[in-house]
Design an enzyme around this catalytic site. Structure first.
Site, PDB file in Angstrom:
ATOM      1  N   LYS A 120       0.828  -1.206   0.000  1.00 17.95           N
ATOM      2  CA  LYS A 120       0.000   0.000   0.000  1.00 17.95           C
ATOM      3  C   LYS A 120       0.863   1.256   0.000  1.00 17.95           C
ATOM      4  CE  LYS A 120      -2.001   1.538   3.717  1.00 17.95           C
ATOM      5  NZ  LYS A 120      -2.877   1.672   4.908  1.00 17.95           N
ATOM      6  N   ASP A 138      -6.612   1.240   0.838  1.00 18.45           N
ATOM      7  CA  ASP A 138      -6.673   1.342   2.293  1.00 18.45           C
ATOM      8  C   ASP A 138      -8.087   0.982   2.744  1.00 18.45           C
ATOM      9  OD1 ASP A 138      -8.202   3.496   1.536  1.00 18.45           O
ATOM     10  OD2 ASP A 138      -7.211   4.938   2.847  1.00 18.45           O
TER      11      ASP A 138
END
Length: 210
Positions: A120, A138
């Protein structure tokens, strides 16, 4: 969800926010990297408050290293998990100096080799600092993708892969920021603000608030 509906979703998000970007405050790829590492399980607001003071005295890998672990913690102690984050940031600074001439690398493999940098975080850096059409999934993006029917999936990697296929190419670079901001301010976890939503009629969420 049909390709036409997906395209209309992003057309509306773009119209509402033509130039979306991260809410983290930074001036260089390195500052962004430090900020994103700090942002795990923390708000952008709390990170910006800490880095506003940190970046006044240390804005390069060497300057961060010169602070030492105690010096760095002094600036980030208000952020959750600051002990672990401080250790990772210092290790990352050493690797940047030793292997990358103090520059933030622009490949996923090199980024994920840095302590504290997962997929991420790497996607955020690649997208925001280097302009690559990556999507960092997220909790906000995961919720929006599943709730709206845009790209449903059981885990973040599945959602990421589906989004990369589903988002029209012309919108792919900014999709990351549009979806995060939509999840952060409109498509809230507990009480989604459906009446204010610009994609209300396109959303396939069965429990939409009227």
């Amino acid at each position: 969800m049909s390709p036409a509906k997906r395209k209309e979703i992003f057309a509306r998000l773009k119209k509402a926010n033509p130039r979306p970007t991260t809410e983290l405050k930074y001036q260089t790829p390195f500052e962004l990297l430090v900020s994103v590492i700090l942002s795990a399980q923390a708000t952008d607001k709390s990170v910006n408050k800490a880095t506003a003071e940190l970046f006044k005295v240390a804005r390069t890998p060497q300057q961060i290293l010169d602070l030492g672990v105690r010096g760095l913690k002094r600036y980030i102690r208000t952020i959750g998990l600051y002990n672990t984050k401080a250790a990772n940031i210092l290790k990352t600074c050493r690797l940047l100096i030793e292997k990358h001439r103090s520059r933030v690398p622009a490949t996923r493999e090199e980024l994920q080799a840095l302590p504290g940098v997962g997929r991420k975080t790497a996607n955020v850096i690649l997208n925001t600092a280097f302009g690559q059409p990556t999507i960092a999934v997220d909790t906000h993006i995961f919720r929006v993708a599943n709730r709206t029917g845009l790209a449903p999936g059981k885990n973040v990697l599945v959602v990421e892969m589906k989004l990369l296929k589903a988002v029209p190419e012309e919108y792919r670079h900014d999709a990351h920021h549009w979806l995060i901001l939509h999840g952060r301010y409109t498509c809230l976890a507990r009480k989604p603000r459906c009446p204010e939503c610009v994609i209300y009629d396109l959303c396939e969420y069965r429990a939409k608030v009227k």
